[in-house]
Enzyme design. Structure first.
Site, PDB file in Angstrom:
ATOM      1  N   SER A 123      -6.612 -40.830  15.362  1.00 40.96           N
ATOM      2  CA  SER A 123      -8.059 -40.581  15.306  1.00 40.96           C
ATOM      3  C   SER A 123      -8.378 -39.197  14.778  1.00 40.96           C
ATOM      4  O   SER A 123      -9.508 -38.925  14.398  1.00 40.96           O
ATOM      5  CB  SER A 123      -8.662 -40.689  16.698  1.00 40.96           C
ATOM      6  OG  SER A 123      -8.481 -41.972  17.204  1.00 40.96           O
ATOM      7  N   HIS A 144      -7.431 -45.579   9.549  1.00 42.27           N
ATOM      8  CA  HIS A 144      -8.026 -45.423  10.879  1.00 42.27           C
ATOM      9  C   HIS A 144      -8.974 -46.573  11.231  1.00 42.27           C
ATOM     10  O   HIS A 144      -9.994 -46.761  10.576  1.00 42.27           O
ATOM     11  CB  HIS A 144      -8.783 -44.075  10.919  1.00 42.27           C
ATOM     12  CG  HIS A 144      -9.344 -43.765  12.252  1.00 42.27           C
ATOM     13  ND1 HIS A 144     -10.524 -43.097  12.436  1.00 42.27           N
ATOM     14  CD2 HIS A 144      -8.877 -44.037  13.504  1.00 42.27           C
ATOM     15  CE1 HIS A 144     -10.765 -42.965  13.721  1.00 42.27           C
ATOM     16  NE2 HIS A 144      -9.778 -43.536  14.387  1.00 42.27           N
ATOM     17  N   GLU A 156     -11.208 -46.307   7.949  1.00 47.58           N
ATOM     18  CA  GLU A 156     -11.184 -45.099   7.112  1.00 47.58           C
ATOM     19  C   GLU A 156      -9.795 -44.947   6.495  1.00 47.58           C
ATOM     20  O   GLU A 156      -8.792 -44.927   7.210  1.00 47.58           O
ATOM     21  CB  GLU A 156     -11.511 -43.860   7.953  1.00 47.58           C
ATOM     22  CG  GLU A 156     -12.953 -43.818   8.436  1.00 47.58           C
ATOM     23  CD  GLU A 156     -13.209 -42.701   9.448  1.00 47.58           C
ATOM     24  OE1 GLU A 156     -14.278 -42.089   9.376  1.00 47.58           O
ATOM     25  OE2 GLU A 156     -12.350 -42.456  10.316  1.00 47.58           O
ATOM     26  N   ASN A 195     -15.581 -40.064  13.581  1.00 46.18           N
ATOM     27  CA  ASN A 195     -15.407 -39.313  14.824  1.00 46.18           C
ATOM     28  C   ASN A 195     -16.125 -37.962  14.817  1.00 46.18           C
ATOM     29  O   ASN A 195     -16.450 -37.435  15.870  1.00 46.18           O
ATOM     30  CB  ASN A 195     -13.925 -39.148  15.157  1.00 46.18           C
ATOM     31  CG  ASN A 195     -13.396 -40.391  15.865  1.00 46.18           C
ATOM     32  OD1 ASN A 195     -14.177 -41.245  16.296  1.00 46.18           O
ATOM     33  ND2 ASN A 195     -12.097 -40.509  15.979  1.00 46.18           N
TER      34      ASN A 195
END
Ligand code: CAA
Length: 289
Positions: A123, A144, A156, A195
C-alpha cells in the site's frame, strides 16, 4: 525478445488482500498458485475460496460451472518453490515490512522463470526500494489492489524509475483482464493516488474525534449521508485494518519527520490494544458475530 503471455499467477501472502487477489485472477481464467508461510492463513484462504464461490452460486450471481472452473484453477501450497517456479507474474501481498519484502523478492528472483514479472501489492512501499534485491529490476513494479479486492474495481500500476515500459504495459493489460479499472502512475509517490486522498480523509476524521467534536458513529454517518461514500472513515479503517493505517502513518512520519504525519492518539490507542478492526473482532466497532 517479447515476453510470453501471462497464463500463470503466483500470489505470495494469502491474508487480508492476497486471498481475494488470487480468486480475482482465477475467476479471470488464470491458473493461480497461492502460498503463505502461515499454514492457518493458507487454509483460511482455501476455505474462503470454497465458501465465496458457493455463496456466489447460491445467490444466483455465478453459474456453477464458472465457480467450479475458477476453483479448479486455484491451488494453495505452503511451498514457495512449487507456487512460483512456473509463474509468469508474482503478486506479493505479505505484511508491510521492507526487509521481509526484499528477502522475498531476492528468493523469488532465484525461483521464478527469467521472464516472470514481480509485482508488489504494497500500500505504500514503492517498488524501487525492493527491486535492487533482484537481478531483474526492469520487471518489478507496484500493482496495488483495494479492499475488498473482489469488489473494488481500481488497481494502481506504479512505474518506478527501474520499471520497463514493457512491464508496465503488460501489467496494465493483465489488470484489465481481471475486469479491473487500472490506472498508471508514471512515477513513484508515497501512498500513490488513492491512499494519499484516503489518508487525508481518515486523518481529518480521527482529528475531529480526538478533539471531541463528534464520535466515530456520527462522523461515519456524516460522511455516508453527506458525501455519498459507501462507508464512513471509521468503518473503512476497520475494513482495511487499523494496524495497516498505523504503519502507513509511521512510515510517512519516518520519511518526513513532520509531526502532522504521526498517527493520531486514537489510532495509536487502537493499535496498541490490538483492536485492529474486522480481522481482530473489534476496532472502532465490534464484530463479535
Ligand atoms: N469480500 C468480498 N465481497 C464482498 C465483501 C468482502 N469482504 N464485502 C462485500 N462484498 C460484496 C458482497 O458480496 C456484495 O456483492 P453482490 O452485490 O454482487 O452480491 C457487494 O459486495 C455488496 O455487499 P453488501 O451489500 O454486503 O454491503 P455494501 O453494499 O455495504 O458493500 C463494500 C460493502 C463493498 C465493502 C462497500 O461498503 C464499499 O465499497 N466500501 C468502501 C470500500 C473501500 O473504500 N475500499 C478501499 C479501501 S482503501 C484500501 O484498500 C487501501 C489499501 O491499501 C488496503
Amino acid at each position: 525478445m517479447s515476453l510470453p503471455d501471462i497464463q500463470e499467477v503466483c500470489v505470495v501472502g494469502a491474508g487480508n488482500m492476497g486471498h481475494q487477489i488470487g480468486l480475482c485472477c482465477a475467476l479471470a481464467g488464470y491458473t493461480v498458485k497461492c502460498t503463505d508461510v502461515d499454514r492457518q492463513t493458507l487454509s483460511q484462504a482455501e476455505k474462503f475460496a470454497d465458501s465465496y464461490l458457493e455463496g456466489r452460486v447460491s445467490k444466483g450471481k455465478m453459474d456453477a460451472n464458472t465457480a467450479k472452473s475458477a476453483r479448479d484453477r486455484i491451488s494453495f501450497t505452503p511451498e514457495i518453490e512449487i507456487a512460483a517456479s512456473s509463474a509468469d507474474i508474482v503478486i506479493e501481498a505479505i505484511i508491510e515490512n521492507l526487509a521481509l519484502k526484499k528477502q522475498l523478492f531476492a528468493a523469488l528472483d532465484k525461483i521464478c522463470p527469467e521472464h516472470c514479472i514481480l509485482a508488489t501489492n504494497s500500500s505504500y512501499i514503492v517498488s524501487s526500494k525492493i527491486a535492487p534485491a533482484t537481478g531483474r529490476p526492469d520487471k518489478v513494479c507496484n500493482l496495488h489492489f483495494f479492499n475488498p479486492a473482489l469488489v473494488m474495481r481500481l488497481v494502481e500500476v506504479v512505474q518506478g524509475p527501474h520499471t520497463s515500459e514493457e512491464t508496465v504495459e503488460r501489467v496494465f493489460a493483465f489488470a484489465g483482464k481481471l475486469n479491473k479499472t487500472p490506472i498508471i502512475l508514471k512515477k513513484e509517490i508515497y501512498g500513490f493516488v488513492v491512499n494519499r486522498i484516503l489518508t487525508a480523509i481518515l486523518n481529518e476524521a480521527l482529528y475531529l474525534h480526538d478533539i471531541g467534536v463528534a464520535d466515530c458513529h456520527d462522523i461515519d454517518t456524516a460522511v455516508v449521508n453527506a458525501l455519498g461514500h459507501p462507508m464512513g472513515p471509521f468503518k473503512l479503517l476497520d475494513l482495511v485494518g487499523v494496524d495497516l493505517q498505523y504503519h502507513v502513518c509511521m512510515e510517512r512520519y519516518k520519511d518526513t519527520g513532520d509531526k502532522l504525519d504521526m498517527p493520531s492518539p486514537l489510532l495509536v490507542e487502537k493499535f496498541v490494544k490490538k483492536e485492529w478492526g474486522r480481522k481482530s473482532g473489534v476496532g472502532f466497532y465490534r464484530y463479535d458475530e
